[in-house]
Every structure is written in C-alpha cells, then in structure tokens.
Design a protein around this motif. Structure first.
Motif: not given
Length: 252
Positions: A19, A23, A26-27, A228, A232
């Motif tokens: 995870t 994230i 995704s960024l 993202w 989370i």
C-alpha cells in the motif's frame, strides 16, 4: 490449516508495504500525466513558438521516456508485492474457512491467485504497451518526412525523427482494467471476512476489516483518479487482517 493462516499474517504484512508503494505509484502517475499534458500543450503551439517548439518538445520527449521507464520499474515492484499479498491473504482466508468448513475461504484463495496474476499482467502492460499522442509538431514532421529523410545525419534530423512518433504515454485504459481487477479481488476478500466472521476470535474486527476492504476496492474502480485513497484505506485493512490472522492461528 495453521500454516495457511500464518501465511495470511505474512500476506497482510507484505500488504502494508504494497500500500505504501501503491501511494508512491499513484503520485508518480500524477507527475507523469502532468508532464505528458505539458508536452502535448507545448507541441500543439508549433505556430506560436515556431522552431523553439521542436527543441522544447524534443527534450520533453526524452524526459517523458525516462519518467515512463522509472514508472515501469515502480509498477513492477508494486505488482510483485500485490502478487505476494493477494495469494498469501487468500491462503489465510482459505485457512480460516477450513475451521468451520466454509467454501468462501477456498473461493477467496482461487480468486486471489487469479486476481493477482491478472493485476500484474494488466498493470505492467498498461505501462509498457502505452501509445503516443500526436500533436501539431508530430504531424508537421510526418508531412515533411521526405525532406527530413533526405537531410544528412545530424542532431536536427535525430530531433525530428524523435518528434515524429508523438508524445509517449501509458495506456490509462489498461491501467484502469488492472486496478478494476484488483478492486474486485479486494472486495471479495472483504466479503469473505464478513461472511466468516464467526470463525475468527474477533468477529467485530473481521466485519470492520471487511467493510474497509470493500470501500477500498470500490475506490479502485475509479482507476487512476484516486488510487492513493484506496491504498490508504487498505493500509488500515491489512493491519486489521494481520491481527485477525494472528489470533486465528490458535483456533486452527
């Protein structure tokens, strides 16, 4: 059975790592998409900036190729982590299902394996098989290709040939399919935790984890828009899963 549930503990721990990488993935996608849009915009302003468009577009294209290569590496790491996570968590759910003979555990393992493989293939393909976006600059180069080919080999000719194919990009649709498959797999895991809550030591925790799995899976349906946020939510879900699997080892 106990070994299967122990595998679930390890799967949930690997899931925590996946995870975090998710994230970051995704960024990095947002950064890539922003750079791509900037390159397309500039290369469509050929008749505004003139010859400067070729120079700027050339360096933008080289930069994008480097960013996409880096994004492919991050995607590969994420896919490997997700492969391990989905298979081991599915194995843990299989072990829980065996406690009271519920078939949902077996179904979770089978779907986890299939979902893990499909997610890996689709996400990797989405990055590596991405196409290009044609702009006014690339169209101009194509229209003048005969003249460019007749030029002697020099930096200018190389620049034109690089710009000819357009602005490189990833395949958003294939990435969306990969995240969709991942979301479906995660939702089934969530349903399994809820259905088999009476087979674990903390039924309330199993329901909470299941609900978060389902919510996280639904957010993955949005594709590259808000992955993202899904990661989370899944971070919390995997913490709960690790606790559930750890407690369930004593019942196996």
């Amino acid at each position: 059975m106990s070994n299967s549930i122990t595998a679930g503990v390890f799967g949930a721990v690997v899931g925590l790592v996946s995870t975090i990488v998710g994230i970051l993935w995704s960024l990095q996608y947002y950064a890539l998409a922003s750079l791509h849009q900037t390159a397309v915009t500039i290369q469509n302003l050929l008749y505004v900036f003139g010859e400067y468009t070729f120079f700027i577009g050339f360096f933008h294209t080289l930069q994008l190729n480097g960013v996409i290569s880096g994004f492919l590496g991050v995607t590969a790491v994420l896919c490997i982590l997700l492969l391990i996570t989905l298979i081991l968590v599915g194995l843990g759910l299989y072990g829980i299902g065996k406690i009271e003979g519920k078939t949902m555990g077996t179904a979770s393992l089978v779907i986890g394996i299939i979902g893990a493989i499909l997610t890996l293939l689709l996400l990797i393909s989405g990055v590596s098989a991405g196409g290009t976006t044609h702009t006014l600059t690339s169209i101009w180069v194509l229209m003048n290709l005969n003249w460019i080919i007749s030029m002697p080999l020099n930096p200018g000719k190389i620049m034109f040939l690089v710009l000819m194919s357009g602005v490189p990009n990833v395949s958003t649709s294939i990435l969306w399919l990969g995240l969709l498959v991942l979301g479906i797999t995660i939702i089934i895991f969530g349903a399994a935790f809820i259905i088999m809550r009476d087979s674990v030591g903390s039924p309330g925790l199993a329901v909470a984890a299941g609900v978060l799995y389902i919510i996280g899976g639904i957010f993955l349906f949005a594709g590259v828009l808000v992955p993202w946020l899904a990661f989370i939510i899944l971070f919390v879900s995997f913490i709960m899963s690790a606790l559930i699997f750890f407690q369930s080892r004593e019942q196996a």
